[in-house]
Design a protein around this motif. Structure first.
Motif, PDB file in Angstrom:
ATOM      1  N   ALA A  67       2.620  -1.213  10.503  1.00 43.16           N
ATOM      2  CA  ALA A  67       2.383  -2.516  10.089  1.00 43.16           C
ATOM      3  C   ALA A  67       2.530  -2.349   8.483  1.00 43.16           C
ATOM      4  N   ALA A  68       2.403  -1.351   7.876  1.00 45.44           N
ATOM      5  CA  ALA A  68       3.084  -1.092   6.534  1.00 45.44           C
ATOM      6  C   ALA A  68       4.583  -1.225   6.283  1.00 45.44           C
ATOM      7  N   GLY A  69       5.174  -0.686   7.240  1.00 42.52           N
ATOM      8  CA  GLY A  69       6.481  -0.576   7.465  1.00 42.52           C
ATOM      9  C   GLY A  69       7.149  -1.731   7.597  1.00 42.52           C
ATOM     10  N   TYR A  70       6.556  -2.525   8.304  1.00 37.57           N
ATOM     11  CA  TYR A  70       7.117  -4.332   8.672  1.00 37.57           C
ATOM     12  C   TYR A  70       7.054  -4.738   7.401  1.00 37.57           C
ATOM     13  N   LEU A  71       5.978  -4.688   6.880  1.00 34.29           N
ATOM     14  CA  LEU A  71       5.853  -5.363   5.497  1.00 34.29           C
ATOM     15  C   LEU A  71       6.868  -4.954   4.366  1.00 34.29           C
ATOM     16  N   GLY A  72       7.451  -3.896   4.507  1.00 32.67           N
ATOM     17  CA  GLY A  72       8.762  -3.613   3.967  1.00 32.67           C
ATOM     18  C   GLY A  72       8.420  -2.236   3.052  1.00 32.67           C
ATOM     19  N   ALA A  73       7.093  -1.294   3.366  1.00 36.96           N
ATOM     20  CA  ALA A  73       7.017  -0.357   2.495  1.00 36.96           C
ATOM     21  C   ALA A  73       7.792   0.920   3.083  1.00 36.96           C
ATOM     22  N   SER A  74       8.563   1.537   2.212  1.00 36.45           N
ATOM     23  CA  SER A  74       9.258   2.912   2.867  1.00 36.45           C
ATOM     24  C   SER A  74       8.184   3.746   3.046  1.00 36.45           C
ATOM     25  N   PRO A  75       8.886   4.631   4.004  1.00 38.34           N
ATOM     26  CA  PRO A  75       8.190   5.858   4.374  1.00 38.34           C
ATOM     27  C   PRO A  75       7.311   6.649   3.308  1.00 38.34           C
ATOM     28  N   ARG A 102       6.063   5.246   0.419  1.00 36.54           N
ATOM     29  CA  ARG A 102       5.214   4.377  -0.236  1.00 36.54           C
ATOM     30  C   ARG A 102       4.064   4.046   0.990  1.00 36.54           C
ATOM     31  N   ARG A 144       0.436   4.789  -0.110  1.00 30.46           N
ATOM     32  CA  ARG A 144      -0.476   3.652  -0.230  1.00 30.46           C
ATOM     33  C   ARG A 144      -1.411   3.417   1.061  1.00 30.46           C
TER      34      ARG A 144
END
Lengths: 260, 259, 351
Positions: free
Chosen positions: A161-169, A171, A175
């Motif tokens: 989910a965090a990845g889809y929001l744009g967070a790099s691996p 991050r 986070r």
């Protein structure tokens, strides 16, 4: 309403007695009146300081190496995953003296890695570095195993989910993965620290025993047992207190983490 | 029924044993009339608490006899005896722990010295640090010794002082086995160990004698335990250790003769 | 203008070979039995899966192909699944601001954007709350706000209402309708009501292939496959909105209940086949919908007989008992009156 059968209290009582009474016995035998005086002695202070310094460093090393390892293992299945998991578990079940021999044959002067290192003038044996290496070796598995279990259980959905929001691996790791695993991280860290604090066999075999350099609390207690049992008991009480403090703080953090 | 039969046989054998070994208990010479087979049959029941350094030589002396050995550090063995552990014989690697046992009322009769052991300098095969003995050649080397708290360390301190030498070891181990281990593995350049330990390491180490060490040896003591379940068997064991045959085997392991 | 989504890709291990195109701003519902490739389709668009061959292009840019693969975090995907997956260690506003922050917005801008998104989903003032304090419906609304706070190029809805209680669903559908206007969206669903409420088109997958892609009306009136027929299970009549009712092309009026206000020009009347009664002549005196129809077929479905009817040019079905069918002496081509109670008709606006 109870959530367990009544008879379970009997083995529980036996288990608690088995674990608790020896500790009580230790505390009763300690010479409390002279405890403060004993503890300010040179060798007591040296041993305590050395133990705290080496355990802190080895625990930091364990975190730096163990947290990424736990993540990789938790997200790896198949043959290589289980090979790596077995490898990580082995030091946990290894008798300490075997761990020491293993380190000696690897990092010792004539060892696999120690030999070439010795040739360029780096010798680890009999130094504080050897103590830290031994502690890291025996305590790393405790962090990896407890953290891996938690990471595996929580799954990778939040990370996705965090990845889809744009967070790099990276991050995602800092986070999401780490904060969500905070309770397991706290208890794993405490376990590792406590294990490092109690580390004895591997240190004795690999690092030697010299006051202020390699003689940590457990080694000092072992040696004093022969000559000065009062001081040995006093140091044992200190070791017990530090271990209890660390585990207590971790339990507290864990409870706090799961209520946050 | 079967147990009764065994008991009866034991009593018979015990009677036989005491009859033949009767005489001066403090004598180091056992009766020559004891035939090996009779001795072994008598020994069969004995329980022996012996210092860890005796764990090879004692079984060799007793051969096929089915002895119950318990090898451990001498002080640990005294603690076990204090705790009521059943034993017929206690063999200590130093006088101090035997004295402790006597003071605690654990011993029957007078302990006897049956061997001595003295300190030597051991270096790994090939002597990589070019050690020449208890002298300045040890300066700057990785020297490992026993800690002063344990008997071998106390002896080390005595002998170095007598020689007017000050050592700066890189490690002070809590037992002599750990010192030897660091030498045989090549981790240390030199270690101060007992001659028997050096002998047991074979050609993995080379040794240098320490002046005066033989004259101030560590002494090994053996005695019957007061609450021994089988005193006759215990006495037969002690006699065997003190016999010419036992002494020869002890010498073969590097032990010195009792003084 | 390039296609918003263009998939022409194979995934060997799952025996999936998809050929699917979405126009800009279109919302396509993906339906199909379990294992038909719905998840694979979503994963290919999201970047969770790399095709073995072929390409995936979003807005004309190839994001997965022989030489390229853009990972999920570098695509602009608003992803919403059954569970809201809100980060438990962050506050509500922290969750919504996570996307903008990850994409380089300053803390202040991200927070401002998050507050605006929360307001848009009706949760103004919920920002400082802990995630655990939210109800299931509220959590899913926060998830919608979070997904939309990154200005997604494509929105993926993977059964977004499946885990919610029935009471919370209509409101969330309304919210999504509102918020997804003009955003290209792919929605996987098992609920025909989701299709009716939100979709412009339907793609039906079967054994890893797109078996059919067409408009919603056609799928409901002429499902074509048994799966689709079972999936829709509902009659649909398309018409013009006239005073809270739907006027069919032939002039007949259909009244019913509207889940959301009929503010659009076009609407659909939807009702189950079991709600349709058939008569030779129109009965009188009750507030019911009466539609002139022609019988085009009868199918024996065991306990019931399914009669296919044409109402003007649109097709509906009526489930009647075998005895009722015998009494009516129905045959193909005969004229009947189909009667449906207004309380059993749902009216849906067409976006």
């Amino acid at each position: 309403m109870t959530r367990y059968p009544r008879w379970a209290l009997v083995p529980t009582g036996v288990a608690l007695a088995l674990l608790g009474i020896p500790l009580v016995g230790l505390l009763l035998r300690a010479n409390w009146a002279e405890l403060p005086g004993l503890l300010v002695s040179d060798r007591a202070v040296d041993a305590l300081r050395l133990s705290l310094v080496t355990c802190t460093i080895s625990t930091l090393l364990v975190l730096a190496l163990g947290v990424p390892t736990a993540l990789v293992l938790a997200r790896t299945d198949g043959r290589w995953g289980s090979v790596a998991r077995t490898l990580v578990t082995i030091p946990m079940v290894l008798p300490p003296v075997v761990a020491g021999l293993a380190l000696l044959t690897t990092l010792g002067r004539r060892g696999l890695i120690g030999g070439p290192l010795s040739a360029i003038g780096i010798e680890i044996g009999f130094t504080t570095v050897a103590v830290i290496v031994a502690q890291t070796f025996v305590s790393l598995p405790f962090l990896v195993i407890s953290l891996e279990g938690a990471l595996r259980a929580s799954g990778s959905d939040f990370e996705a989910a965090a990845g889809y929001l744009g967070a790099s691996p990276s991050r995602v790791f800092w986070r999401v993965t780490l904060p969500m695993a905070a309770p397991a991280l706290a208890s794993g860290t405490a376990l590792s620290f406590a294990r490092a604090l109690g580390e004895f066999g591997a240190t004795l075999t690999f690092a030697g025993s010299l006051q202020g350099t390699t003689r940590t609390l457990p080694l000092e207690i072992y040696l004093l047992r022969e000559s000065d049992s009062d001081l040995a008991l006093a140091l044992a009480v200190v070791l017990l207190a530090v271990a209890a403090l660390v585990v207590g703080v971790a339990t507290h953090l864990r409870a706090w983490g799961s209520h946050a | 029924m079967k147990r009764l039969a065994i008991l009866a046989a034991t009593i018979l054998l015990v009677g036989c044993g005491t009859a033949t070994s009767q005489g001066d208990q403090s004598s180091a010479t056992p009766s020559a009339t004891v035939s090996p087979s009779a001795t072994q049959a008598t020994l069969g029941e004995s329980i022996v608490f012996a210092a860890a350094s005796l764990n090879k030589v004692f079984p060799e002396i007793t051969g096929d006899a089915d002895i119950n050995y318990s090898f451990d550090g001498s002080s640990g063995l005294v603690d076990q005896l204090k705790g009521g552990a059943p034993a017929d014989v206690f063999a200590s690697a130093d006088q101090m722990n035997m004295d402790k046992a006597v003071e605690a009322g654990l011993i029957d009769g007078e302990p006897q010295m049956f061997a001595t052991n003295y300190l030597v300098i051991a270096v790994p095969a090939g002597n990589p640090a070019n050690v020449t003995g208890l002298d300045t050649s040890l300066d700057g080397t990785k020297l490992v010794v026993c800690a002063a708290e344990v008997p071998c360390g106390a002896a080390t301190a005595r002998i170095t002082e007598a020689n007017g030498v000050t050592l700066s070891p890189v490690s002070e181990e809590s037992n002599v086995t750990d010192v030897l281990g660091k030498v045989t593995s090549g981790e240390a350049d030199a270690g101060i160990v007992y001659a028997t330990d050096a002998t047991s390491a074979g050609d993995k180490v080379e040794t240098f004698e320490i002046p005066g060490a033989k004259e101030d040896p560590n002494t090994y003591w053996i005695a019957l335990v007061k609450d021994a379940p089988d005193k006759a068997a215990g006495q037969a064991f002690i006699d065997l250790i003190l016999s010419a045959e036992g002494q020869a085997k002890l010498a073969g392991y590097g032990f010195g003769a009792p003084q | 203008m390039p296609d918003a989504v263009r998939i022409d890709a194979r995934v060997e291990a799952r025996d999936v070979e998809l050929d699917l195109t979405l126009g800009e701003g279109e919302l396509v519902a993906i339906v199909g039995p379990n294992g038909s490739g719905k998840s694979t389709c979503i994963e290919l668009i999201a970047g969770a899966l790399r095709p073995d061959s072929g390409t995936v292009a979003l807005g004309g840019t190839v994001v997965a192909g022989a030489q390229t693969f853009v990972p999920a975090h570098r695509r602009r995907i608003g992803y919403l699944e059954q569970r809201p997956l809100l980060f438990p260690h962050l506050t509500v506003v922290g969750n919504v601001a996570f996307g903008p922050r990850s994409r380089g917005a300053s803390a202040r801008d991200a927070a401002r954007r998050a507050e605006a998104e929360l307001e848009a989903v009706g949760l103004a003032g919920f920002g400082p709350r802990r995630v655990r304090e939210l109800s299931g419906g509220q959590a899913q609304r926060v998830a919608i706000a979070r997904a939309l706070a990154i200005d997604p190029e494509i929105v993926l809805l993977d059964e977004p209402f499946a885990a919610l209680d029935a009471a919370a669903t209509p409101e969330l559908r309304r919210l999504l309708r509102d918020r997804l206007r003009r955003i290209t969206t792919v929605m996987v669903t098992h609920d025909p009501l989701d299709v009716l409420a939100l979709a412009d088109g339907v793609a039906c997958l079967s054994e890893g292939r797109v078996a059919l892609q067409s408009g919603v009306d056609r799928v409901f009136q002429n499902p074509g496959t048994r799966f689709l027929a079972d999936f829709v299970g509902l009659n649909l009549l398309h018409g013009r909105v006239v005073d809270d009712a739907v006027e069919l092309p032939g002039g007949a009026l259909v009244t019913g209940m509207a889940e959301s206000p009929l503010l659009t020009d076009q609407a659909r009347a939807v009702f189950p086949p079991a709600a349709v009664s058939l008569y030779r002549a129109a009965p009188h005196g009750s507030p019911r919908n009466e539609l002139s129809a022609t019988v085009v077929g009868v199918e024996d479905r065991g306990l019931v007989q399914r009669v296919s009817l044409e109402v003007g040019s649109q097709r509906i079905h009526a489930d009647v008992t075998p005895s009722a069918l015998r009494d009516l002496h129905l045959g193909e081509g005969e004229a009947v009156v189909a009667v449906v109670k207004a309380t059993q008709v749902a009216l849906h606006p067409v976006a």
